[in-house]
Design an enzyme around this catalytic site. Structure first.
Site, PDB file in Angstrom:
ATOM      1  N   TYR A   1       0.859  -1.185   0.000  1.00 35.49           N
ATOM      2  CA  TYR A   1       0.000   0.000   0.000  1.00 35.49           C
ATOM      3  C   TYR A   1       0.896   1.235   0.000  1.00 35.49           C
ATOM      4  O   TYR A   1       1.945   1.228  -0.640  1.00 35.49           O
ATOM      5  CB  TYR A   1      -0.969  -0.073   1.192  1.00 35.49           C
ATOM      6  N   LYS A   6     -19.665 -20.982  -9.704  1.00 38.24           N
ATOM      7  CA  LYS A   6     -18.954 -20.796 -10.969  1.00 38.24           C
ATOM      8  C   LYS A   6     -17.530 -20.315 -10.711  1.00 38.24           C
ATOM      9  O   LYS A   6     -16.575 -20.748 -11.377  1.00 38.24           O
ATOM     10  CB  LYS A   6     -19.717 -19.780 -11.828  1.00 38.24           C
ATOM     11  N   ASP A  66     -26.885 -16.865 -16.459  1.00 41.65           N
ATOM     12  CA  ASP A  66     -28.248 -16.932 -15.926  1.00 41.65           C
ATOM     13  C   ASP A  66     -29.004 -15.614 -16.074  1.00 41.65           C
ATOM     14  O   ASP A  66     -29.682 -15.144 -15.149  1.00 41.65           O
ATOM     15  CB  ASP A  66     -28.221 -17.374 -14.460  1.00 41.65           C
ATOM     16  N   ASP A  73     -24.460 -19.646 -20.824  1.00 41.59           N
ATOM     17  CA  ASP A  73     -25.710 -20.378 -21.045  1.00 41.59           C
ATOM     18  C   ASP A  73     -25.972 -20.565 -22.538  1.00 41.59           C
ATOM     19  O   ASP A  73     -26.602 -21.549 -22.936  1.00 41.59           O
ATOM     20  CB  ASP A  73     -26.884 -19.628 -20.412  1.00 41.59           C
ATOM     21  N   ALA A  91     -32.330 -19.060 -24.570  1.00 44.98           N
ATOM     22  CA  ALA A  91     -30.950 -18.700 -24.884  1.00 44.98           C
ATOM     23  C   ALA A  91     -30.154 -19.880 -25.416  1.00 44.98           C
ATOM     24  O   ALA A  91     -29.455 -19.777 -26.432  1.00 44.98           O
ATOM     25  CB  ALA A  91     -30.279 -18.127 -23.634  1.00 44.98           C
ATOM     26  N   ASN A 132     -21.087 -27.822 -19.006  1.00 45.03           N
ATOM     27  CA  ASN A 132     -20.375 -26.626 -19.443  1.00 45.03           C
ATOM     28  C   ASN A 132     -18.990 -26.477 -18.837  1.00 45.03           C
ATOM     29  O   ASN A 132     -18.164 -25.715 -19.348  1.00 45.03           O
ATOM     30  CB  ASN A 132     -21.207 -25.379 -19.142  1.00 45.03           C
TER      31      ASN A 132
END
Length: 443
Positions: free
Chosen positions: A40, A95, A145, A170, A205, A325
């Protein structure tokens, strides 16, 4: 496990210990005053000034190059429907877990609220405006989604406006994985994709995107009949949105049963148990069926096979040929990020599908077979991973825990990105790159 046992186990999994499934882990030490001054102030000013001078240095001095946003508004979550962004958050966290586990990609769930119209559905303009502003932080956007038809506008507009990959899983994930399975299934039955008649049940979709992608791969648009909840989408129907109108067929068929007669391939993105054995019997010899409704498919594999289907797949892990997927997006984003691609284009998606198809047809090395046997003992006992050539009716697509999947997909995607001019970095030795990805995700 009974449904009640599953419910309790899943809630405990998400609740016990730290709630949720993800956390932020620092990649640099922060144990001393010196570390703190570098992490920082005042040290952090140096990379800030370097990036101000050369904006592309953001990729060298921040985590952006390995960071993906998983964006959803919760309007089309799994098979649960429009449950809202808060209820969709566990899925987006999941995910992120898959991105990290399978491809060593850091992913952040971004669930959007206040992006709805008066009917509680997606306001595409609000989602587009919000996501577009995320670009300086992320290396890619995974849309998830978001309900149809808004999802089409959201993705297409963002792809035009953003200089990082935007990918609606999707739509394209399912399309890529199912095309790989179709490529190998057609090898099994001795047919060519351009000669096949398709029936697609479900015009959301996934159904629209998959059909478009199969046409990109060589299927003929005139060979498609698409159905929605009202039956066949035919020319003359007056209730069609532009996406459905694209697939309005010149046909006398009005029901799914009508459409199935003489078809070669059935793709289901619809509702449980809507396909009967009689419908399968009416298809052409060597019928290929991918019934992907979850958790209950349009037809169960044993029923379809008994009715004469040659190859059957579903979206479930407890049946052969799962269209999952996770076979696609980790490797696709790994390859896209590693060449700093500006987009995930059609050529990259086709490369991913072909990578999966070629991998399933290859012999399985002994060490991989050992891993697959441990992950899928019932399939191993049934001989799924034995034999030469490897392809069989129960194995036209690789398994998600095959360690070769992500490296192969990433390599082919990166190669396609470079060939099509969307890559900003060049990989000189693709085979070595494939090995390096394998090594990276093995850690």
């Amino acid at each position: 496990m009974t449904p009640e046992e599953l419910r309790k186990a899943a809630l405990a999994y998400h609740h016990d210990g730290a709630p949720g499934k993800i956390s932020v882990v620092a990649t640099k030490p922060c144990n001393t005053a010196q570390d703190l001054s570098l992490a920082y102030t005042p040290g952090v000013a140096q990379p800030c000034l370097a990036i101000k001078e050369t904006p592309a240095d953001v990729w060298n001095y921040t985590s952006r190059g390995n960071l993906v946003a998983v964006v959803s508004d919760g309007t089309a979550v799994l098979g649960l429907g429009n449950i809202g962004p808060e209820a969709g958050l566990p899925v987006m966290e999941g995910k992120a877990v898959l991105f990290k586990h399978f491809a060593d990609i850091d992913a952040v769930p971004v669930c959007l609220g206040k992006v709805f119209n008066e009917k509680g559905r997606t306001d595409a303009a609000k989602v587009i405006e919000t996501v577009e502003r995320l670009e300086p932080t992320f290396g890619g956007i995974n849309l998830e989604d978001i309900g149809a038809p808004a999802c089409f506008e959201v993705e297409q507009t963002l792809k035009k406006r953003m200089n990082i990959p935007v990918f609606h899983d999707d739509q394209h994930g399912t399309a890529i994985i199912s095309l790989a399975a179709i490529i190998n299934a057609l090898k099994m039955v001795g047919k060519k994709i351009e000669d096949c008649r398709f029936v697609v049940n479900g015009a959301g979709a996934a159904g629209i995107a998959c059909s478009r992608f199969y046409i990109t791969a060589g299927a003929k648009r005139s060979n498609f009949i698409m159905c929605d909840s009202k039956g066949v989408i035919y020319k003359g129907r007056t209730d069609l949105n532009p996406e459905k109108q694209e697939f309005a067929a010149e046909t006398d068929a009005r029901t799914l049963a009508d459409a199935m007669k003489g078809a070669d391939i059935f793709l289901g993105f619809s509702a449980p148990n809507c396909v009967t054995a009689e419908m399968v019997k009416s298809m052409n010899k060597g019928a290929v069926i991918f019934a992907m409704a979850n958790p209950v498919p349009e037809i169960f594999p044993d029923v379809a096979l008994a009715a004469g289907a040659a190859v059957v797949g579903t979206g479930r892990s407890d049946f052969p040929n799962q269209i999952n997927n996770v076979l696609g997006f980790p490797g696709i984003f790994r390859g896209a990020l590693d060449v700093r691609a500006r987009d995930i284009n059609e050529e990259m998606k086709l490369a991913a599908a072909n990578a999966l198809a070629e991998l399933a047809a290859e012999s399985i090395p002994a060490d991989v077979k050992e891993q697959l046997t441990a992950a899928y003992p019932a399939d191993a006992a049934a001989g799924m991973f034995e034999g030469e050539p490897q392809l069989k009716a129960t194995y036209v697509i690789p398994k998600p825990f095959d360690p070769r999947v992500v490296p192969r997909v990433a390599m082919r995607v990166a190669e396609a990105a470079m060939k099509t001019g969307v890559a900003q970095l060049k990989i000189e030795d693709l085979k070595e790159y494939e090995k390096s990805v394998a090594k990276r995700i093995k850690k």
